[in-house]
Design a protein around this motif. Structure first.
Motif, PDB file in Angstrom:
ATOM      1  N   ALA A 295       0.925  -1.139  -0.018  1.00  0.00           N
ATOM      2  CA  ALA A 295      -0.148   0.037   0.033  1.00  0.00           C
ATOM      3  C   ALA A 295       0.839   1.401  -0.162  1.00  0.00           C
ATOM      4  N   PHE A 296       1.922   1.072   0.139  1.00  0.00           N
ATOM      5  CA  PHE A 296       2.860   2.218   0.517  1.00  0.00           C
ATOM      6  C   PHE A 296       3.780   2.472  -0.829  1.00  0.00           C
ATOM      7  N   GLY A 297       4.181   3.763  -1.243  1.00  0.00           N
ATOM      8  CA  GLY A 297       4.910   4.098  -2.162  1.00  0.00           C
ATOM      9  C   GLY A 297       3.848   4.740  -3.338  1.00  0.00           C
ATOM     10  N   LEU A 298       4.286   5.782  -3.891  1.00  0.00           N
ATOM     11  CA  LEU A 298       3.497   6.525  -4.999  1.00  0.00           C
ATOM     12  C   LEU A 298       3.114   5.762  -6.223  1.00  0.00           C
ATOM     13  N   PRO A 299       2.193   5.954  -6.844  1.00  0.00           N
ATOM     14  CA  PRO A 299       1.533   4.935  -7.829  1.00  0.00           C
ATOM     15  C   PRO A 299       2.637   5.102  -9.066  1.00  0.00           C
ATOM     16  N   ARG A 300       3.190   5.992  -9.419  1.00  0.00           N
ATOM     17  CA  ARG A 300       4.304   6.125 -10.621  1.00  0.00           C
ATOM     18  C   ARG A 300       5.793   5.500 -10.273  1.00  0.00           C
ATOM     19  N   GLN A 301       6.019   5.465  -9.069  1.00  0.00           N
ATOM     20  CA  GLN A 301       7.195   4.934  -8.626  1.00  0.00           C
ATOM     21  C   GLN A 301       7.098   3.238  -8.768  1.00  0.00           C
ATOM     22  N   ALA A 302       8.405   2.959  -9.204  1.00  0.00           N
ATOM     23  CA  ALA A 302       8.638   1.368  -9.400  1.00  0.00           C
ATOM     24  C   ALA A 302       8.760   0.734  -8.146  1.00  0.00           C
ATOM     25  N   ASP A 303       8.868   1.540  -6.954  1.00  0.00           N
ATOM     26  CA  ASP A 303       9.096   0.966  -5.633  1.00  0.00           C
ATOM     27  C   ASP A 303       7.838   0.239  -5.186  1.00  0.00           C
ATOM     28  N   GLY A 304       6.965   0.739  -5.500  1.00  0.00           N
ATOM     29  CA  GLY A 304       5.494   0.197  -5.204  1.00  0.00           C
ATOM     30  C   GLY A 304       5.234  -1.134  -5.605  1.00  0.00           C
ATOM     31  N   TYR A 305       5.578  -1.294  -6.987  1.00  0.00           N
ATOM     32  CA  TYR A 305       5.598  -2.907  -7.567  1.00  0.00           C
ATOM     33  C   TYR A 305       6.528  -3.797  -6.938  1.00  0.00           C
ATOM     34  N   ARG A 306       7.822  -3.020  -6.536  1.00  0.00           N
ATOM     35  CA  ARG A 306       8.730  -3.946  -5.804  1.00  0.00           C
ATOM     36  C   ARG A 306       8.336  -4.471  -4.624  1.00  0.00           C
ATOM     37  N   ARG A 307       7.543  -3.723  -3.712  1.00  0.00           N
ATOM     38  CA  ARG A 307       7.037  -4.088  -2.683  1.00  0.00           C
ATOM     39  C   ARG A 307       5.899  -5.263  -2.590  1.00  0.00           C
ATOM     40  N   GLY A 308       5.289  -5.253  -3.648  1.00  0.00           N
ATOM     41  CA  GLY A 308       4.002  -6.095  -4.220  1.00  0.00           C
ATOM     42  C   GLY A 308       4.833  -7.421  -4.244  1.00  0.00           C
ATOM     43  N   GLY A 309       5.879  -7.244  -5.440  1.00  0.00           N
ATOM     44  CA  GLY A 309       6.564  -8.612  -5.599  1.00  0.00           C
ATOM     45  C   GLY A 309       7.288  -9.125  -4.562  1.00  0.00           C
ATOM     46  N   ILE A 310       7.660  -8.273  -3.496  1.00  0.00           N
ATOM     47  CA  ILE A 310       8.321  -8.870  -2.363  1.00  0.00           C
ATOM     48  C   ILE A 310       7.201  -9.724  -1.332  1.00  0.00           C
ATOM     49  N   GLY A 311       5.928  -9.025  -1.271  1.00  0.00           N
ATOM     50  CA  GLY A 311       5.005  -9.568  -0.707  1.00  0.00           C
ATOM     51  C   GLY A 311       4.412 -10.824  -1.171  1.00  0.00           C
ATOM     52  N   LEU A 312       4.379 -11.028  -2.487  1.00  0.00           N
ATOM     53  CA  LEU A 312       4.029 -12.059  -3.325  1.00  0.00           C
ATOM     54  C   LEU A 312       4.991 -13.134  -2.997  1.00  0.00           C
ATOM     55  N   ALA A 313       6.580 -12.869  -3.053  1.00  0.00           N
ATOM     56  CA  ALA A 313       7.566 -13.998  -2.873  1.00  0.00           C
ATOM     57  C   ALA A 313       7.560 -14.409  -1.395  1.00  0.00           C
ATOM     58  N   LEU A 314       7.189 -13.592  -0.514  1.00  0.00           N
ATOM     59  CA  LEU A 314       7.139 -13.936   0.893  1.00  0.00           C
ATOM     60  C   LEU A 314       6.095 -15.043   1.021  1.00  0.00           C
ATOM     61  N   GLY A 315       4.846 -14.441   0.366  1.00  0.00           N
ATOM     62  CA  GLY A 315       3.684 -15.531   0.609  1.00  0.00           C
ATOM     63  C   GLY A 315       3.759 -16.968   0.041  1.00  0.00           C
ATOM     64  N   LEU A 316       4.547 -16.928  -1.219  1.00  0.00           N
ATOM     65  CA  LEU A 316       4.704 -18.314  -1.691  1.00  0.00           C
ATOM     66  C   LEU A 316       5.841 -18.854  -1.033  1.00  0.00           C
ATOM     67  N   GLY A 317       6.719 -18.079  -0.496  1.00  0.00           N
ATOM     68  CA  GLY A 317       7.583 -18.693   0.051  1.00  0.00           C
ATOM     69  C   GLY A 317       7.018 -19.572   1.669  1.00  0.00           C
ATOM     70  N   TYR A 318       5.994 -18.697   2.135  1.00  0.00           N
ATOM     71  CA  TYR A 318       5.470 -18.973   3.337  1.00  0.00           C
ATOM     72  C   TYR A 318       4.682 -20.517   2.967  1.00  0.00           C
ATOM     73  N   LEU A 319       3.947 -20.542   1.975  1.00  0.00           N
ATOM     74  CA  LEU A 319       3.276 -21.820   1.847  1.00  0.00           C
ATOM     75  C   LEU A 319       4.351 -22.969   1.512  1.00  0.00           C
ATOM     76  N   VAL A 320       5.252 -22.851   0.654  1.00  0.00           N
ATOM     77  CA  VAL A 320       6.252 -23.906   0.568  1.00  0.00           C
ATOM     78  C   VAL A 320       7.012 -24.257   1.746  1.00  0.00           C
ATOM     79  N   VAL A 321       7.663 -23.426   2.714  1.00  0.00           N
ATOM     80  CA  VAL A 321       8.282 -23.661   4.176  1.00  0.00           C
ATOM     81  C   VAL A 321       7.086 -24.560   4.812  1.00  0.00           C
ATOM     82  N   ASN A 322       6.195 -23.940   4.937  1.00  0.00           N
ATOM     83  CA  ASN A 322       4.820 -24.448   5.821  1.00  0.00           C
ATOM     84  C   ASN A 322       4.773 -25.985   5.454  1.00  0.00           C
ATOM     85  N   GLY A 323       4.581 -26.219   4.012  1.00  0.00           N
ATOM     86  CA  GLY A 323       4.314 -27.597   3.601  1.00  0.00           C
ATOM     87  C   GLY A 323       5.647 -28.466   4.026  1.00  0.00           C
ATOM     88  N   LEU A 324       6.615 -28.123   3.817  1.00  0.00           N
ATOM     89  CA  LEU A 324       7.904 -28.916   4.008  1.00  0.00           C
ATOM     90  C   LEU A 324       7.850 -29.227   5.591  1.00  0.00           C
TER      91      LEU A 324
END
Length: 360
Positions: A295-324
């Motif tokens: 939710a943070f970061g200005l709309p035209r800044q690439a930093d906002g998309y990077r934050r979303g990408g990090i959140g997606l990677a962490l969520g997928l990582g959580y599912l994988v680690v939890n399953g293992l």
């Protein structure tokens, strides 16, 4: 506007956006998974019947797929929600009004409760029944009524102090073939071994047919035509264990942990499954927490998309680690509480630290 009215409007507004996007993501993911599954099974389904069977198969598979994808849909839906609010500068306006990240995050928590309720209903109540129906229907096409069917591999189970092995079982669990039965005392010492050609469950319980009975110290086995087996497992237990399903009802998990009835797994498996079920109920909250920095970061800044990408990677990582970790716990390699709760708590801490970093 009366005091506090805005605080009531905000949760409704954010929940409506969040639930709408999450539902769209969930339906999209399920549709894709259903398509891939049907492409894999289409030829076999058409050989068994026709388009009606294809529809029945897809319908019975639906609750399991929905239950498995709720957490992932919440993650993606939360990221899309927060990115939308950031893109329209609504987050900036809310923060200007003095609402911090924790207040904004708390506004979507009621929607998370609905996601948890849906997930619990699917995984604990609906999916076990539909998977059982699907397994019986899939295995029962062309099978003779009440006749034992060969199992993919020999079934071994513990029934109280007895060790039981079965080669074939009917779909209703009332007829068995190729039975090996070892009766033991409370200390685990073998009292007798029984090899029976068949077993039938009737109004008076189990009857072993055409059997050989061997006791320690006896030189020759006894050959009997019939023997009552009063301690035998219920037909329902045989049916469920012979053709198991991934989803298990809560009462079966609790009974397995206590060692009651017929089981094919050790106590660690059932204890880990129970803890994993409880931990799964907080998964949507962890996903929203991991997505919140989007939710943070200005709309035209690439930093906002990077934050979303990090959140997606962490969520997928959580599912994988939890399953293992859950798999390790079910195999007895980890204590059940550690196996089930390490990943949720660790990734929740990561989410809290990221959100705290945004606030300072």
């Amino acid at each position: 506007m009366a005091p506090g009215t805005g605080l009531m409007i905000l949760p409704r507004y954010l929940s409506r956006i969040f639930l709408g996007l999450t539902a769209a993501v969930l339906l999209g993911l399920v549709a894709l998974l259903q398509l891939l599954d049907l492409l894999d099974k289409a030829s076999e389904l058409l050989q068994r019947g026709g388009l009606t069977d294809v529809g029945r198969y897809a319908l019975l598979r639906l609750p399991t797929m929905l239950g498995q994808l709720v957490s992932l849909a919440v993650l993606v839906g939360a990221i899309l929600t927060f990115r939308r609010l950031a893109g329209t500068l609504e987050i900036t306006a809310l923060r200007t009004l003095g609402l911090g990240a924790w207040r904004i995050l708390g506004a979507v928590l009621p929607a998370c409760v609905l996601a948890v309720a849906l997930q619990a209903a699917l995984l604990l109540a609906i999916a076990p029944r539909t998977e059982r129906t699907l397994a019986d229907w899939w295995d029962g096409r062309g099978a003779a009524e009440g006749q034992p069917m060969a199992l993919a591999q020999r079934l071994w189970l513990r029934n109280g102090t007895e060790i039981v092995s079965v080669e074939s079982a009917s779909l209703d669990g009332r007829s068995l073939a190729g039975i090996l039965l070892v009766r033991r005392d409370a200390e685990g010492q073998a009292l007798e071994r029984i090899d029976a050609r068949r077993a039938i469950h009737g109004p008076e319980g189990w009857r072993l047919l055409q059997l050989r009975l061997v006791r320690p110290g006896e030189s020759r086995p006894q050959v009997l035509a019939e023997l009552a087996w009063a301690e035998g497992p219920s037909p329902e237990a045989i049916r469920d264990l012979a053709r198991p399903t991934a989803a298990q009802p809560l009462d079966r998990l609790l009974a397995g942990q206590r060692g009651e009835g017929a089981v094919t797994r050790g106590p660690a498996f059932y204890a880990t499954r129970l803890q994993a079920v409880a931990a799964t109920m907080i998964a949507p909250f962890v996903m929203v927490l991991l997505a919140a920095p989007s939710a943070f970061g200005l709309p035209r800044q690439a930093d906002g998309y990077r934050r979303g990408g990090i959140g997606l990677a962490l969520g997928l990582g959580y599912l994988v680690v939890n399953g293992l970790l859950n798999a390790m716990g079910e195999a007895g390699g980890l204590e059940p509480h550690l196996a089930a709760w390490t990943a949720p708590l660790a990734f929740a801490l990561v989410g809290l630290l990221r959100l705290w970093h945004e606030e300072v």
